[in-house]
Design an enzyme around this catalytic site. Structure first.
Site, PDB file in Angstrom:
ATOM      1  N   TYR A   1      87.536  -6.974 -14.316  1.00 22.92           N
ATOM      2  CA  TYR A   1      86.276  -5.483 -14.016  1.00 22.92           C
ATOM      3  C   TYR A   1      87.178  -4.507 -12.781  1.00 22.92           C
ATOM      4  O   TYR A   1      86.460  -3.640 -12.933  1.00 22.92           O
ATOM      5  CB  TYR A   1      85.737  -6.627 -12.688  1.00 22.92           C
ATOM      6  CG  TYR A   1      84.517  -5.892 -12.206  1.00 22.92           C
ATOM      7  CD1 TYR A   1      84.525  -5.793 -10.588  1.00 22.92           C
ATOM      8  CD2 TYR A   1      83.949  -5.022 -12.018  1.00 22.92           C
ATOM      9  CE1 TYR A   1      83.741  -5.047 -10.337  1.00 22.92           C
ATOM     10  CE2 TYR A   1      82.663  -4.609 -11.795  1.00 22.92           C
ATOM     11  CZ  TYR A   1      82.841  -4.760 -10.616  1.00 22.92           C
ATOM     12  OH  TYR A   1      81.534  -3.395  -9.585  1.00 22.92           O
TER      13      TYR A   1
ATOM     14  N   SER B   1      84.758   1.554  -6.333  1.00 20.96           N
ATOM     15  CA  SER B   1      84.726  -0.387  -5.985  1.00 20.96           C
ATOM     16  C   SER B   1      85.265  -0.121  -4.707  1.00 20.96           C
ATOM     17  O   SER B   1      86.561  -0.023  -5.703  1.00 20.96           O
ATOM     18  CB  SER B   1      84.746  -1.381  -6.312  1.00 20.96           C
ATOM     19  OG  SER B   1      84.542  -2.607  -5.838  1.00 20.96           O
TER      20      SER B   1
ATOM     21  N   LYS C   1      87.522  -0.171 -12.955  1.00 19.07           N
ATOM     22  CA  LYS C   1      86.760   0.667 -11.835  1.00 19.07           C
ATOM     23  C   LYS C   1      88.174   1.195 -12.108  1.00 19.07           C
ATOM     24  O   LYS C   1      87.522   3.106 -12.164  1.00 19.07           O
ATOM     25  CB  LYS C   1      86.775  -0.773 -10.706  1.00 19.07           C
ATOM     26  CG  LYS C   1      85.393  -0.621 -11.044  1.00 19.07           C
ATOM     27  CD  LYS C   1      83.874   0.172 -11.004  1.00 19.07           C
ATOM     28  CE  LYS C   1      83.033  -0.767 -11.701  1.00 19.07           C
ATOM     29  NZ  LYS C   1      81.907  -0.059 -11.935  1.00 19.07           N
TER      30      LYS C   1
HETATM   31  P1  NAD Z   1      73.272  -4.101 -11.407  1.00 18.45           P
HETATM   32  O1  NAD Z   1      73.715  -4.853 -12.642  1.00 18.45           O
HETATM   33  O2  NAD Z   1      71.895  -4.506 -10.980  1.00 18.45           O
HETATM   34  O3  NAD Z   1      72.628  -2.881 -12.601  1.00 18.45           O
HETATM   35  C1  NAD Z   1      73.847  -2.598 -13.273  1.00 18.45           C
HETATM   36  C2  NAD Z   1      72.678  -2.219 -14.719  1.00 18.45           C
HETATM   37  O4  NAD Z   1      73.528  -1.094 -15.815  1.00 18.45           O
HETATM   38  C3  NAD Z   1      72.035  -2.984 -15.381  1.00 18.45           C
HETATM   39  O5  NAD Z   1      70.196  -2.434 -14.822  1.00 18.45           O
HETATM   40  C4  NAD Z   1      72.189  -3.188 -16.109  1.00 18.45           C
HETATM   41  O6  NAD Z   1      71.358  -3.853 -17.287  1.00 18.45           O
HETATM   42  C5  NAD Z   1      72.502  -1.896 -16.823  1.00 18.45           C
HETATM   43  N1  NAD Z   1      73.494  -2.076 -18.019  1.00 18.45           N
HETATM   44  C6  NAD Z   1      74.750  -2.281 -18.074  1.00 18.45           C
HETATM   45  N2  NAD Z   1      75.554  -1.575 -19.187  1.00 18.45           N
HETATM   46  C7  NAD Z   1      74.734  -1.012 -19.453  1.00 18.45           C
HETATM   47  C8  NAD Z   1      75.240  -0.674 -20.609  1.00 18.45           C
HETATM   48  N3  NAD Z   1      76.356  -0.417 -21.998  1.00 18.45           N
HETATM   49  N4  NAD Z   1      74.084   0.609 -21.647  1.00 18.45           N
HETATM   50  C9  NAD Z   1      72.956   0.229 -20.612  1.00 18.45           C
HETATM   51  N5  NAD Z   1      72.810  -0.253 -19.343  1.00 18.45           N
HETATM   52  C10 NAD Z   1      73.851  -0.953 -18.861  1.00 18.45           C
HETATM   53  O7  NAD Z   1      74.596  -3.763 -10.990  1.00 18.45           O
HETATM   54  P2  NAD Z   1      74.645  -3.229  -9.661  1.00 18.45           P
HETATM   55  O8  NAD Z   1      74.842  -4.052  -8.461  1.00 18.45           O
HETATM   56  O9  NAD Z   1      73.386  -2.052  -9.092  1.00 18.45           O
HETATM   57  O10 NAD Z   1      75.998  -2.130  -9.624  1.00 18.45           O
HETATM   58  C11 NAD Z   1      76.320  -1.196 -10.324  1.00 18.45           C
HETATM   59  C12 NAD Z   1      77.138  -0.346 -10.055  1.00 18.45           C
HETATM   60  O11 NAD Z   1      77.925  -0.260  -9.297  1.00 18.45           O
HETATM   61  C13 NAD Z   1      78.515  -0.735 -10.952  1.00 18.45           C
HETATM   62  O12 NAD Z   1      78.335   0.285 -11.845  1.00 18.45           O
HETATM   63  C14 NAD Z   1      78.630  -1.815 -10.184  1.00 18.45           C
HETATM   64  O13 NAD Z   1      80.088  -2.471 -11.153  1.00 18.45           O
HETATM   65  C15 NAD Z   1      79.513  -1.379  -9.102  1.00 18.45           C
HETATM   66  N6  NAD Z   1      79.494  -1.789  -7.858  1.00 18.45           N
HETATM   67  C16 NAD Z   1      78.794  -3.074  -7.468  1.00 18.45           C
HETATM   68  C17 NAD Z   1      78.308  -3.738  -6.248  1.00 18.45           C
HETATM   69  C18 NAD Z   1      78.034  -4.397  -6.202  1.00 18.45           C
HETATM   70  O14 NAD Z   1      78.866  -5.343  -4.831  1.00 18.45           O
HETATM   71  N7  NAD Z   1      77.171  -5.152  -6.299  1.00 18.45           N
HETATM   72  C19 NAD Z   1      79.988  -3.086  -5.378  1.00 18.45           C
HETATM   73  C20 NAD Z   1      80.740  -2.222  -5.827  1.00 18.45           C
HETATM   74  C21 NAD Z   1      80.879  -1.314  -6.816  1.00 18.45           C
HETATM   75  C1  WQD Z   2      81.682 -11.978   0.582  1.00 20.58           C
HETATM   76  C2  WQD Z   2      82.445 -12.894   1.179  1.00 20.58           C
HETATM   77  C3  WQD Z   2      83.740 -15.091  -0.281  1.00 20.58           C
HETATM   78  C4  WQD Z   2      80.332 -16.753  -1.523  1.00 20.58           C
HETATM   79  C5  WQD Z   2      82.728  -9.002  -4.928  1.00 20.58           C
HETATM   80  C6  WQD Z   2      83.283  -8.080  -5.762  1.00 20.58           C
HETATM   81  C7  WQD Z   2      83.334  -7.125  -5.994  1.00 20.58           C
HETATM   82  C8  WQD Z   2      82.535  -6.422  -5.995  1.00 20.58           C
HETATM   83  C9  WQD Z   2      81.744  -6.774  -4.726  1.00 20.58           C
HETATM   84  C10 WQD Z   2      81.402  -5.892  -7.314  1.00 20.58           C
HETATM   85  C11 WQD Z   2      84.292 -13.846   0.608  1.00 20.58           C
HETATM   86  C12 WQD Z   2      82.386 -15.528   0.991  1.00 20.58           C
HETATM   87  C13 WQD Z   2      80.965 -16.004  -1.136  1.00 20.58           C
HETATM   88  C14 WQD Z   2      79.982 -18.079  -1.015  1.00 20.58           C
HETATM   89  C15 WQD Z   2      82.167 -17.582   0.334  1.00 20.58           C
HETATM   90  N1  WQD Z   2      81.514  -6.304  -6.458  1.00 20.58           N
HETATM   91  N2  WQD Z   2      81.894 -16.249   0.266  1.00 20.58           N
HETATM   92  N3  WQD Z   2      80.529 -18.660   0.071  1.00 20.58           N
HETATM   93  O1  WQD Z   2      83.924 -10.689  -2.992  1.00 20.58           O
HETATM   94  O2  WQD Z   2      84.267  -9.549  -1.091  1.00 20.58           O
HETATM   95  O3  WQD Z   2      83.051  -8.929  -2.936  1.00 20.58           O
HETATM   96  O4  WQD Z   2      81.740  -8.031  -4.610  1.00 20.58           O
HETATM   97  O5  WQD Z   2      81.933  -3.816  -7.672  1.00 20.58           O
HETATM   98  O6  WQD Z   2      84.253  -6.070  -6.966  1.00 20.58           O
HETATM   99  O7  WQD Z   2      84.620  -8.732  -6.229  1.00 20.58           O
HETATM  100  O8  WQD Z   2      81.862 -10.070  -2.350  1.00 20.58           O
HETATM  101  O9  WQD Z   2      79.882 -11.568  -1.900  1.00 20.58           O
HETATM  102  O10 WQD Z   2      81.243 -12.707  -3.429  1.00 20.58           O
HETATM  103  O11 WQD Z   2      82.233 -12.722  -0.737  1.00 20.58           O
HETATM  104  O12 WQD Z   2      82.235 -17.882   1.602  1.00 20.58           O
HETATM  105  O13 WQD Z   2      79.358 -18.838  -1.524  1.00 20.58           O
HETATM  106  O14 WQD Z   2      82.039 -14.226   1.381  1.00 20.58           O
HETATM  107  O15 WQD Z   2      84.948 -15.948  -0.200  1.00 20.58           O
HETATM  108  O16 WQD Z   2      84.960 -13.805   1.722  1.00 20.58           O
HETATM  109  P1  WQD Z   2      83.369  -9.782  -2.864  1.00 20.58           P
HETATM  110  P2  WQD Z   2      81.148 -11.640  -2.100  1.00 20.58           P
END
Ligand code: NAD
Ligand code: WQD
Length: 341
Positions: free
Chosen positions: A152, A127, A156
């Site tokens: 979190y 991330s 990562k």
């Molecule tokens: P998500 O929660 O939709 O998907 C994660 C999946 O992993 C879920 O289906 C959950 O049931 C499964 N899971 C969690 N722990 C597990 C375990 N111990 N064993 C088996 N299954 C397990 O999340 P996502 O948004 O699809 O994110 C996927 C990956 O991408 C994560 O590693 C997250 O940290 C990373 N990521 C997400 C974002 C975002 O904004 N969505 C941004 C950057 C990085």
């Molecule tokens: C985006 C912008 C908020 C909600 C997060 C995690 C990051 C990654 C992606 C996992 C910010 C603003 C939000 C609302 C708002 N996840 N906002 N009103 O914070 O960039 O990233 O999700 O890896 O680790 O930190 O994304 O969508 O939460 O916020 O004004 O009701 O929207 O302040 O500026 P963020 P976000």
């Protein structure tokens, strides 16, 4: 002839399910392991509706060392792993750090231990949060990793270090870590998307739930930042573009890869909160009511990625724009209102 078998951990989740679809489209045979801690098993049927193929699915916790080893030993033809499985809520991680360290780190260590004696390619979900508030923009992969603002984010950073150090000493293991920026949107079929479990913490799911009447007004967390319109800037990327980046990374690892490499996966463009809100209104014709509230603690002011390395080495580039991100997110919100998963 079946395609190369790829293990997709967390494959019924938001990004994992979209990646399973793109793997199938690219001729791979994805196999899903997911414990359904944050997703629905019905996603498997949705993938079938989209692709005509039903991926094999195994429901177990990757923190279970015995089950993880048994699974990999029973599937010697798995050539690659895309490791999505993790918990991802920044807020929850602050309240329950051990839950996050155990799940996000132990599941990775288990996978590495269970596959250490065989040739394995791994794509890891990292991330942009590892950059913190970047010193310069766009942020590239050489930018310093800063002390994580959340548990979190720290999981990562720790995971990247574990992978880098393990790949350095184990020539069987080749790793690409993809540092995602802000994934949003849904598949064009509106059959898969981000499942709304609990109150959304992220901007776009909150927008679509406000628009469909599940939430009240959107609160914009601060408009007094040093940006054009005073609201925070992020690099929003369509989840389908992100999914295709994983296929490109798997293909890169099939060549002669270095042991460990990192790629930014974003669009290279930044958009403010207000720009996202207005893009949603333009893309859908829906009027959004929002109020300006206080800043959210921990928010960084602006970040967007330098994605030239992925474009060059992975031959990958984001193709979908903000309007498509918003319209696809809206179509998905309307779909799950009629078809709860
Ligand atoms: P998500 O929660 O939709 O998907 C994660 C999946 O992993 C879920 O289906 C959950 O049931 C499964 N899971 C969690 N722990 C597990 C375990 N111990 N064993 C088996 N299954 C397990 O999340 P996502 O948004 O699809 O994110 C996927 C990956 O991408 C994560 O590693 C997250 O940290 C990373 N990521 C997400 C974002 C975002 O904004 N969505 C941004 C950057 C990085
Ligand atoms: C985006 C912008 C908020 C909600 C997060 C995690 C990051 C990654 C992606 C996992 C910010 C603003 C939000 C609302 C708002 N996840 N906002 N009103 O914070 O960039 O990233 O999700 O890896 O680790 O930190 O994304 O969508 O939460 O916020 O004004 O009701 O929207 O302040 O500026 P963020 P976000």
């Amino acid at each position: 002839m079946p395609g190369k078998k790829i293990l997709v951990t967390g494959g019924t989740g938001y990004i994992g399910s979209h990646t399973v679809v793109e793997l199938i489209n690219a001729g791979y045979e994805p196999v899903i392991v997911d414990n359904l801690s944050n997703s629905s098993p019905q996603i498997i049927d949705q993938i079938m509706k989209i692709t005509g193929k039903k991926p094999d699915f195994f429901n177990f916790d990757l923190c279970d060392e015995k089950l993880t080893r048994q699974f990999l030993d029973a599937n010697p033809d798995i050539e690659g792993i895309i490791h999505f499985a993790a918990f991802k809520s920044v807020g929850e991680s602050e309240k329950e750090p051990l839950k996050y360290y155990k799940n996000n780190i132990y599941s990775l260590v288990n996978l590495l231990l269970a596959s250490s004696e065989r040739r394995m390619n791994m794509v890891f979900s990292s991330s942009c949060t590892v950059y913190g508030e970047p010193d310069s923009l766009p942020v590239n992969e050489l930018a310093p990793v800063k002390k994580a603002e959340s548990t979190y984010g720290n999981t990562k950073q720790i995971a990247e270090e574990i992978l880098s150090e393990t790949a350095r000493v184990n020539e069987n293991l080749k790793v690409i870590a993809l540092r995602y920026f802000n994934p949003v949107g849904a598949h064009s079929s509106a059959l898969i998307g981000e499942l709304p479990i609990g109150v959304p913490q992220n901007l776009v799911p909150f927008i679509t739930q406000a628009a469909i009447g599940k939430r009240g007004n959107i609160i914009v967390f601060g408009d007094d930042y040093d940006t054009n319109d005073g609201t925070c800037i992020r690099d929003y990327i369509h989840v389908v573009d992100l999914a295709k980046a994983h296929v490109a990374a798997i293909k890169q690892l099939e060549g002669e890869p270095v042991p460990f490499d990192i790629y930014n996966i974003g669009t290279g463009r930044g958009n403010s909160v207000l720009e996202v809100i207005h893009a949603f209104e333009k893309a859908t014709g829906e009027k959004l009511n929002y109020t300006i509230g206080p800043r959210r603690p921990g928010d960084i002011i602006q970040i967007y990625g330098d994605v030239t390395k992925a474009e060059r080495d992975l031959s990958w580039k984001a193709e979908l724009g903000l309007l498509e991100m918003m319209s696809s997110a809206w179509e998905w919100e309307k779909y799950i209102k009629q078809n709860p998963l």
